[in-house]
Motif scaffolding. Structure first.
Motif, mmCIF file in Angstrom:
data_model
loop_
_atom_site.group_PDB
_atom_site.id
_atom_site.type_symbol
_atom_site.label_atom_id
_atom_site.label_comp_id
_atom_site.label_asym_id
_atom_site.label_seq_id
_atom_site.Cartn_x
_atom_site.Cartn_y
_atom_site.Cartn_z
ATOM 1 N N GLY A 113 0.821 -1.218 0.000
ATOM 2 C CA GLY A 113 0.000 0.000 0.000
ATOM 3 C C GLY A 113 0.852 1.264 0.000
ATOM 4 N N ASN A 114 2.105 1.157 0.464
ATOM 5 C CA ASN A 114 3.016 2.314 0.468
ATOM 6 C C ASN A 114 3.403 2.770 -0.930
ATOM 7 O OD1 ASN A 114 3.171 2.572 3.250
ATOM 8 N ND2 ASN A 114 4.786 1.019 3.403
ATOM 9 N N ARG A 115 3.088 1.943 -1.935
ATOM 10 C CA ARG A 115 3.377 2.342 -3.321
ATOM 11 C C ARG A 115 2.364 3.362 -3.846
ATOM 12 N NH1 ARG A 115 4.961 -2.009 -6.989
ATOM 13 N NH2 ARG A 115 6.428 -3.292 -5.847
ATOM 14 N N ALA A 264 1.938 18.870 4.409
ATOM 15 C CA ALA A 264 2.175 19.663 3.196
ATOM 16 C C ALA A 264 2.648 18.817 2.018
ATOM 17 C CB ALA A 264 3.213 20.742 3.494
ATOM 18 N N THR A 265 2.770 17.507 2.212
ATOM 19 C CA THR A 265 3.299 16.637 1.156
ATOM 20 C C THR A 265 2.527 15.315 1.112
ATOM 21 O OG1 THR A 265 4.861 15.512 2.635
ATOM 22 C CG2 THR A 265 5.656 17.494 1.555
ATOM 23 N N MET A 266 2.641 14.627 -0.014
ATOM 24 C CA MET A 266 2.299 13.192 -0.091
ATOM 25 C C MET A 266 3.552 12.494 -0.578
ATOM 26 S SD MET A 266 -1.412 12.127 -1.589
ATOM 27 C CE MET A 266 -1.236 12.866 -3.196
ATOM 28 N N HIS A 267 3.604 11.181 -0.387
ATOM 29 C CA HIS A 267 4.766 10.430 -0.866
ATOM 30 C C HIS A 267 4.327 9.024 -1.266
ATOM 31 C CE1 HIS A 267 4.375 9.484 3.391
ATOM 32 N NE2 HIS A 267 4.946 8.322 3.129
ATOM 33 N N ARG A 268 5.213 8.352 -1.989
ATOM 34 C CA ARG A 268 4.978 6.950 -2.335
ATOM 35 C C ARG A 268 6.317 6.256 -2.538
ATOM 36 N NH1 ARG A 268 3.027 6.611 -8.725
ATOM 37 N NH2 ARG A 268 4.756 7.838 -9.562
ATOM 38 N N ALA A 269 6.341 4.947 -2.275
ATOM 39 C CA ALA A 269 7.539 4.141 -2.502
ATOM 40 C C ALA A 269 7.516 3.621 -3.927
ATOM 41 C CB ALA A 269 7.560 2.976 -1.526
ATOM 42 N N ARG A 270 8.689 3.410 -4.504
ATOM 43 C CA ARG A 270 8.790 2.836 -5.847
ATOM 44 C C ARG A 270 9.357 1.415 -5.741
ATOM 45 N NH1 ARG A 270 5.285 3.998 -7.599
ATOM 46 N NH2 ARG A 270 5.777 3.754 -9.772
ATOM 47 N N PRO A 271 9.046 0.588 -6.734
ATOM 48 C CA PRO A 271 9.415 -0.832 -6.633
ATOM 49 C C PRO A 271 10.922 -1.104 -6.702
ATOM 50 C CG PRO A 271 8.319 -0.353 -8.733
ATOM 51 C CD PRO A 271 8.250 0.899 -7.925
ATOM 52 N N PHE A 272 11.290 -2.282 -6.235
ATOM 53 C CA PHE A 272 12.680 -2.750 -6.299
ATOM 54 C C PHE A 272 12.624 -4.276 -6.325
ATOM 55 C CE2 PHE A 272 12.922 -4.161 -1.901
ATOM 56 C CZ PHE A 272 11.893 -3.432 -1.316
ATOM 57 N N ASP A 273 13.755 -4.912 -6.577
ATOM 58 C CA ASP A 273 13.819 -6.371 -6.662
ATOM 59 C C ASP A 273 13.408 -6.985 -5.308
ATOM 60 O OD1 ASP A 273 14.518 -9.036 -6.737
ATOM 61 O OD2 ASP A 273 16.475 -8.698 -7.682
ATOM 62 N N PRO A 274 12.290 -7.741 -5.278
ATOM 63 C CA PRO A 274 11.803 -8.246 -3.981
ATOM 64 C C PRO A 274 12.732 -9.285 -3.335
ATOM 65 C CG PRO A 274 10.436 -9.093 -5.774
ATOM 66 C CD PRO A 274 11.409 -8.123 -6.394
ATOM 67 N N LYS A 275 13.778 -9.708 -4.023
ATOM 68 C CA LYS A 275 14.736 -10.653 -3.422
ATOM 69 C C LYS A 275 15.832 -9.916 -2.644
ATOM 70 C CE LYS A 275 15.625 -12.745 -7.424
ATOM 71 N NZ LYS A 275 14.652 -12.010 -8.295
#
Ligand SMILES: [Fe+2]
Length: 296
Positions: A113-115, A264-275
């Motif tokens: 959900g952080n994405r 004052a902001t929103m943010h999101r995480a971006r994907p990376f190799d799940p291993k």
């Protein structure tokens, strides 16, 4: 000597600053803490490189900025937490044995959900003021965190939209944000714990007086509006506020500490190799009151 410069002075002179000339793992003077607070008001996001925090020193630094929030946003896993302090959020892909979680681990799927664009703890009645994220281990590629300037998002709305949304109140819940990704693996107890809370859609920053859009993928309804119409508006507003010119993408280095103002902001995480391992520890400073009380 502490100095704060915009990370991208040409395209975003007022959003996202880089702080240098200070070791924030040591006790701050009152002047240093106040300079960082002023920098937060101005830039919304501050980046500090090379800060070798452990949880104790991260907690001590965070306490300069207010009362800390308990790390209570997770599902109840029925297992002890990996991190000792209840004030430190485990933003990692590790299980209790420090092994990378399986791809279908329920905890991992929930954390995806952080994405989605969000503001931390907007699903709590008294939400988060600052989040402070320390990069203990990072993957070899990917895993950026992106930040959107919600003051610029508000300022660039047309006047009719500003008038329409001025007094709107939204319902925020992690049930809404997880449903967007098709995650519905909640127990009856989770559903009670994640009961929607009310938040104003437009908020005024208590220090700077600037207005911003208070949005998150946790927002799933607007009080008094039909649900599909509310969600269509919220989606339009998120789309508007996250246009690339309002976004700073942080590419992590190990031992970065990034702090941001959730008001004052929103943010999101971006994907990376799940291993690969990604181990980040977050402390969170709470707001003093709910957005409803703030406006009253
Ligand atoms: Fe977050």
């Amino acid at each position: 000597m502490l100095s704060i410069e915009p990370i991208d002075p040409v395209s975003r002179p007022f959003f996202a600053g880089r702080v240098s000339g200070i070791d924030i793992t040591r006790e701050l003077t009152a002047e240093q803490a106040s300079a960082i607070g002023k920098g937060m008001d101005h830039y919304g996001v501050l980046v500090f490189h090379g800060q070798h925090f452990d949880d104790e020193s991260q907690l001590a630094f965070s306490r300069n900025f207010g009362q800390l929030e308990e790390a209570s946003g997770d599902l109840n896993w029925g297992k002890p937490r990996r991190l000792a302090s209840a004030l430190v959020n485990d933003i990692s892909n590790l299980d209790n044995d420090n092994r990378v979680m399986a791809r279908d681990d329920r905890k991992r799927l929930f954390s995806l959900g952080n994405r989605l664009w969000h503001s931390d703890s907007s699903f709590k009645a008294v939400p988060a003021k600052y989040s402070l994220l320390s990069a203990r281990s990072i993957p070899s590629a990917g895993g950026n965190t992106e930040f959107a300037d919600m003051r610029a998002g508000y300022d660039t709305l047309d006047q009719d939209t500003k008038d329409e949304i001025e007094d709107l109140v939204c319902e925020h819940s992690q049930l809404y944000s997880r449903a967007l990704l098709g995650f519905a693996d909640f127990t009856a107890e989770d559903r009670v714990r994640f009961k929607p809370v009310l938040q104003r859609l437009v908020r005024r920053h208590p220090s700077t007086g600037r207005k911003s859009l208070y949005l998150a993928s946790h927002a799933g309804a607007i009080v008094g509006w039909p649900v599909p119409e509310a969600r269509a508006l919220l989606r339009d507003l998120i789309e508007h506020a996250t246009q690339r010119q309002f976004v700073y993408a942080h590419q992590w280095r190990q031992w970065d500490l990034v702090m941001w103002d959730n008001r004052a902001t929103m943010h999101r995480a971006r994907p990376f190799d799940p291993k690969e391992v990604r181990d980040m520890h977050r402390t969170t400073v709470a707001c003093e009151r709910s957005t409803m009380a703030e406006a009253a």
